[in-house]
Design a protein around this motif. Structure first.
Motif, short mmCIF file in Angstrom:
data_model
loop_
_atom_site.label_atom_id
_atom_site.label_comp_id
_atom_site.label_asym_id
_atom_site.label_seq_id
_atom_site.Cartn_x
_atom_site.Cartn_y
_atom_site.Cartn_z
N VAL A 61 0.86 -1.19 0.00
CA VAL A 61 0.00 0.00 0.00
C VAL A 61 0.89 1.24 0.00
CG1 VAL A 61 -1.71 1.35 1.26
CG2 VAL A 61 -1.92 -1.14 1.15
N ILE A 62 0.68 2.09 -1.00
CA ILE A 62 1.40 3.34 -1.13
C ILE A 62 0.49 4.45 -0.62
CG2 ILE A 62 2.58 4.91 -2.72
CD1 ILE A 62 2.49 2.37 -4.70
N LEU A 63 0.87 5.06 0.47
CA LEU A 63 0.09 6.18 1.01
C LEU A 63 0.59 7.48 0.39
CD1 LEU A 63 -0.20 5.37 4.83
CD2 LEU A 63 -2.03 5.31 3.12
N LEU A 64 -0.34 8.26 -0.13
CA LEU A 64 -0.01 9.54 -0.78
C LEU A 64 -0.60 10.67 0.04
CD1 LEU A 64 1.21 10.94 -3.31
CD2 LEU A 64 -1.05 10.73 -4.36
N ARG A 65 0.22 11.67 0.31
CA ARG A 65 -0.19 12.78 1.18
C ARG A 65 0.25 14.10 0.58
NH1 ARG A 65 2.56 13.53 7.18
NH2 ARG A 65 1.10 15.05 8.06
N GLU A 66 -0.62 15.08 0.62
CA GLU A 66 -0.24 16.42 0.18
C GLU A 66 0.38 17.16 1.36
OE1 GLU A 66 -0.37 17.61 -2.88
OE2 GLU A 66 -1.26 15.77 -3.66
N GLY A 67 1.61 17.61 1.19
CA GLY A 67 2.31 18.28 2.27
C GLY A 67 2.85 19.63 1.85
#
Length: 220
Positions: A10-16
């Motif tokens: 699982v690749i977690l993608l987050r806007e930072g």
């Protein structure tokens, strides 16, 4: 002949503040598979994964693209990815459990059920022949907004991955990582920017000759 085991990531993608970032960690130097490399959390399916209950099921298009080889059910593959993510990072993709039916016994899921509906199937790769371990790995993408946990808290993580941190996409490929991880990162960037080709990329190394194709068009 080395057995090919079903596996999931699982690749977690987050806007930072530095743009989009993905959660990665470093495998131990003594690991039998990809030692010292930076990878996404994931691992092989286990027998109990087939019995997992979900707060939301896999999207139907996602199930269709996952159903390609006789063996493990798509739901078991999704469950393995969510379970491994929780074990290796302490991060839980889940929704509240209403108490109807059996709950989830995985660590960190008290009062929650894993959320397969948050997963988008984005890549598949089978380890080439000649490696000490071989996996039929499915890569899922999930938005960090689907987490039921604090995305900056890795206190519940097991010790399989070190240096867990959110890596900006523009910096991630500078890390020491396996070739396939670099390729998957490029696909994630293409998806995020809206320029990915239709279908799910698949590096098929089941036979003596490697083949590349795209699994059925989907939007899951």
């Amino acid at each position: 002949m080395t057995t090919i085991r079903d596996a999931a990531t699982v690749i977690l993608l987050r806007e930072g503040p530095d743009g989009p970032a993905v959660l990665m960690g470093q495998r131990g130097a003594s690991a039998a598979f990809m030692p010292s490399k930076y990878v996404f959390p994931g691992g092989a399916t286990e027998p109990g994964d087939a019995e997992a209950r979900f707060a939301r099921p896999l999207a139907e298009a996602c199930r269709g693209a996952l159903t390609d080889r006789a063996g493990t059910a798509p739901e078991a593959v999704a469950a393995a990815g969510l379970r491994e993510l929780a074990e290796e990072t302490g991060q839980v993709v889940a929704r509240p459990w209403n108490g109807d039916g059996p709950g989830c016994a995985w660590p960190g899921f008290a009062g929650l059920l894993p959320d397969a509906g948050a997963l988008r199937f984005v890549f598949r790769a089978i380890t080439p022949p000649g490696r000490p371990r071989r996996f039929d790995a499915r890569f899922f993408l999930a938005d960090a907004g689907s987490l039921a946990t604090d995305p900056d808290d890795f206190g519940a993580a097991e010790d399989e991955l070190a240096h867990l941190h959110w890596v900006p996409l523009r910096e991630a490929r500078a890390l020491d990582m396996p070739f396939i991880t670099e390729v998957v990162l490029a696909e994630v960037a293409a998806i995020r920017e809206g320029r990915a080709a239709p279908g799910v990329p698949f590096f098929d190394n089941r036979g003596e000759t490697s083949a590349f194709r795209r699994l059925g068009v989907m939007d899951a």
